[in-house]
Design a protein around this motif. Sequence first.
Motif, PDB file in Angstrom:
ATOM      1  N   MET A  27       0.822  -1.208   0.000  1.00  0.00           N
ATOM      2  CA  MET A  27       0.000   0.000   0.000  1.00  0.00           C
ATOM      3  C   MET A  27       0.854   1.255   0.000  1.00  0.00           C
ATOM      4  O   MET A  27       0.459   2.286  -0.558  1.00  0.00           O
ATOM      5  CB  MET A  27      -0.959  -0.026   1.189  1.00  0.00           C
ATOM      6  N   GLU A  28       2.017   1.192   0.613  1.00  0.00           N
ATOM      7  CA  GLU A  28       2.937   2.326   0.514  1.00  0.00           C
ATOM      8  C   GLU A  28       3.371   2.514  -0.937  1.00  0.00           C
ATOM      9  O   GLU A  28       3.477   3.638  -1.433  1.00  0.00           O
ATOM     10  CB  GLU A  28       4.154   2.090   1.409  1.00  0.00           C
ATOM     11  N   GLU A  29       3.612   1.401  -1.615  1.00  0.00           N
ATOM     12  CA  GLU A  29       3.994   1.446  -3.026  1.00  0.00           C
ATOM     13  C   GLU A  29       2.905   2.092  -3.863  1.00  0.00           C
ATOM     14  O   GLU A  29       3.175   2.875  -4.784  1.00  0.00           O
ATOM     15  CB  GLU A  29       4.252   0.028  -3.533  1.00  0.00           C
ATOM     16  N   SER A  30       1.661   1.783  -3.549  1.00  0.00           N
ATOM     17  CA  SER A  30       0.534   2.250  -4.368  1.00  0.00           C
ATOM     18  C   SER A  30      -0.203   3.421  -3.713  1.00  0.00           C
ATOM     19  O   SER A  30      -1.367   3.668  -4.029  1.00  0.00           O
ATOM     20  CB  SER A  30      -0.449   1.090  -4.611  1.00  0.00           C
ATOM     21  N   PHE A  31       0.468   4.147  -2.825  1.00  0.00           N
ATOM     22  CA  PHE A  31      -0.218   5.171  -2.029  1.00  0.00           C
ATOM     23  C   PHE A  31      -0.955   6.213  -2.867  1.00  0.00           C
ATOM     24  O   PHE A  31      -2.123   6.520  -2.573  1.00  0.00           O
ATOM     25  CB  PHE A  31       0.771   5.847  -1.077  1.00  0.00           C
ATOM     26  N   PRO A  32      -0.347   6.787  -3.921  1.00  0.00           N
ATOM     27  CA  PRO A  32      -1.110   7.760  -4.721  1.00  0.00           C
ATOM     28  C   PRO A  32      -2.385   7.153  -5.304  1.00  0.00           C
ATOM     29  O   PRO A  32      -3.417   7.814  -5.387  1.00  0.00           O
ATOM     30  CB  PRO A  32      -0.121   8.154  -5.828  1.00  0.00           C
ATOM     31  N   HIS A  33      -2.283   5.879  -5.679  1.00  0.00           N
ATOM     32  CA  HIS A  33      -3.452   5.206  -6.246  1.00  0.00           C
ATOM     33  C   HIS A  33      -4.477   4.876  -5.160  1.00  0.00           C
ATOM     34  O   HIS A  33      -5.669   4.765  -5.445  1.00  0.00           O
ATOM     35  CB  HIS A  33      -3.006   3.948  -6.983  1.00  0.00           C
ATOM     36  N   ALA A 176      -6.372  -1.105  -6.199  1.00  0.00           N
ATOM     37  CA  ALA A 176      -7.463  -2.069  -6.285  1.00  0.00           C
ATOM     38  C   ALA A 176      -6.919  -3.480  -6.482  1.00  0.00           C
ATOM     39  O   ALA A 176      -7.469  -4.458  -5.958  1.00  0.00           O
ATOM     40  CB  ALA A 176      -8.410  -1.698  -7.424  1.00  0.00           C
ATOM     41  N   LEU A 177      -5.802  -3.605  -7.216  1.00  0.00           N
ATOM     42  CA  LEU A 177      -5.215  -4.926  -7.453  1.00  0.00           C
ATOM     43  C   LEU A 177      -4.477  -5.440  -6.224  1.00  0.00           C
ATOM     44  O   LEU A 177      -4.382  -6.652  -6.010  1.00  0.00           O
ATOM     45  CB  LEU A 177      -4.284  -4.863  -8.662  1.00  0.00           C
ATOM     46  N   VAL A 178      -3.954  -4.546  -5.399  1.00  0.00           N
ATOM     47  CA  VAL A 178      -3.387  -4.958  -4.111  1.00  0.00           C
ATOM     48  C   VAL A 178      -4.505  -5.540  -3.240  1.00  0.00           C
ATOM     49  O   VAL A 178      -4.342  -6.576  -2.592  1.00  0.00           O
ATOM     50  CB  VAL A 178      -2.719  -3.761  -3.406  1.00  0.00           C
ATOM     51  N   VAL A 179      -5.649  -4.876  -3.239  1.00  0.00           N
ATOM     52  CA  VAL A 179      -6.805  -5.373  -2.486  1.00  0.00           C
ATOM     53  C   VAL A 179      -7.244  -6.733  -3.033  1.00  0.00           C
ATOM     54  O   VAL A 179      -7.535  -7.656  -2.268  1.00  0.00           O
ATOM     55  CB  VAL A 179      -7.973  -4.363  -2.556  1.00  0.00           C
ATOM     56  N   LEU A 180      -7.278  -6.862  -4.354  1.00  0.00           N
ATOM     57  CA  LEU A 180      -7.683  -8.132  -4.971  1.00  0.00           C
ATOM     58  C   LEU A 180      -6.726  -9.252  -4.570  1.00  0.00           C
ATOM     59  O   LEU A 180      -7.159 -10.379  -4.288  1.00  0.00           O
ATOM     60  CB  LEU A 180      -7.724  -7.979  -6.492  1.00  0.00           C
ATOM     61  N   ALA A 181      -5.425  -8.974  -4.548  1.00  0.00           N
ATOM     62  CA  ALA A 181      -4.449  -9.980  -4.126  1.00  0.00           C
ATOM     63  C   ALA A 181      -4.705 -10.408  -2.688  1.00  0.00           C
ATOM     64  O   ALA A 181      -4.591 -11.595  -2.347  1.00  0.00           O
ATOM     65  CB  ALA A 181      -3.034  -9.430  -4.270  1.00  0.00           C
ATOM     66  N   ALA A 182      -5.067  -9.455  -1.836  1.00  0.00           N
ATOM     67  CA  ALA A 182      -5.381  -9.783  -0.445  1.00  0.00           C
ATOM     68  C   ALA A 182      -6.618 -10.668  -0.361  1.00  0.00           C
ATOM     69  O   ALA A 182      -6.688 -11.590   0.466  1.00  0.00           O
ATOM     70  CB  ALA A 182      -5.582  -8.501   0.360  1.00  0.00           C
ATOM     71  N   GLN A 183      -7.582 -10.409  -1.219  1.00  0.00           N
ATOM     72  CA  GLN A 183      -8.767 -11.274  -1.270  1.00  0.00           C
ATOM     73  C   GLN A 183      -8.373 -12.700  -1.643  1.00  0.00           C
ATOM     74  O   GLN A 183      -8.777 -13.672  -0.988  1.00  0.00           O
ATOM     75  CB  GLN A 183      -9.770 -10.747  -2.290  1.00  0.00           C
ATOM     76  N   LYS A 184      -7.587 -12.830  -2.713  1.00  0.00           N
ATOM     77  CA  LYS A 184      -7.225 -14.154  -3.206  1.00  0.00           C
ATOM     78  C   LYS A 184      -6.355 -14.917  -2.213  1.00  0.00           C
ATOM     79  O   LYS A 184      -6.341 -16.148  -2.209  1.00  0.00           O
ATOM     80  CB  LYS A 184      -6.501 -14.031  -4.550  1.00  0.00           C
TER      81      LYS A 184
END
Length: 352
Positions: A27-33, A176-184
Amino acid sequence: MVSKSDSSFISGQKIPKKMDLLLKAAMEESFPHMLRFFYKDADLLFDMERGFEYMDKELLEIYPERLSRGGTRLADVLVKVFMKDGAFQWFLLHLEIQGKYSSGFPFRMFEYYYRLVDRFKVPVIAFAIFSGAENQQFSDTYHSSLLGTGLAYRYQGYQIFQHSAGELLAMDNPFALVVLAAQKAHLENKVSEAALGKERLMIFKAMLATGKYDAAQMLSFLGFLKQIIYIKDPEINHQFDLEIDNLKQGENNMGRLWDAVSEFMREEALINARIELQGPAGDEIRKEMVKELQTKMLKAAYDRMWKEHEERNEALVREEFLRELTTEKKNVVKKKLMDEYVSKMSAILATL
């Protein structure tokens, strides 16, 4: 920005999975997103070009207890965010990732809030990302009331299953894809490793398709995927690596930097084979070798890019205004370009 993720995330070697900590790095990596995920007008509100200041040291100073309550206490982030305009120039964003909900969590969020406001005297907004299973219970409010006196502190709570997989994929957003990875990741031990492998590859392809991560960030995301969606079967992992290597010729060509990802995958496989023969004692050696390899790959890629950029620049200078420049001014132009390159490389290598 380049991730502050630990370089061990790049490895396919299993580390004790602390989902909250893995998510913190991603999430730090994707913070702007992440800001764009929660605020549709994020690019109008926040000064993305100015960047963000991570304040881990200050967070520890205002809440030293975070080191004494177990590993999950490290899965919090404090960031200084700059505004484009408005009544104040910047504010603090406090983010906490929580895998298991506890009744004391809302009060802890309130503690963070009043300590931060007291220390910095600036506005504070707060997010709690709940990374547990789909049926995880959570609260986004702290209440306190007695004999006519009370308060209600509300923070922004988000549970990773609030959006479906289809909705997350449709967002075209790295967060959103970080979140999806957490789901999977919650499918581990519930579906076959072959099925997990397909999910992992699908997410990586989706991230590549966004075109919003450079190769250094893709390397970091690749390591995140390997850890959070962990697969033991070496054949499935090998096939995954082959698929990624083939992607470099796809529609979303990342040029020289993407070549670094492919080369890294091949070299990493050789390291894995050598260190495996040494047993557990070789783990630290392996981490250092992988870190050194990552640094070498990225530096080589940027060196190639710089050479090509310099050649193009020389041609442009000759065609446009080379004749108008004195030798002294030419050297100034070249020095400025080199300083920009060195600055970019330093920022990347400092995170490895």
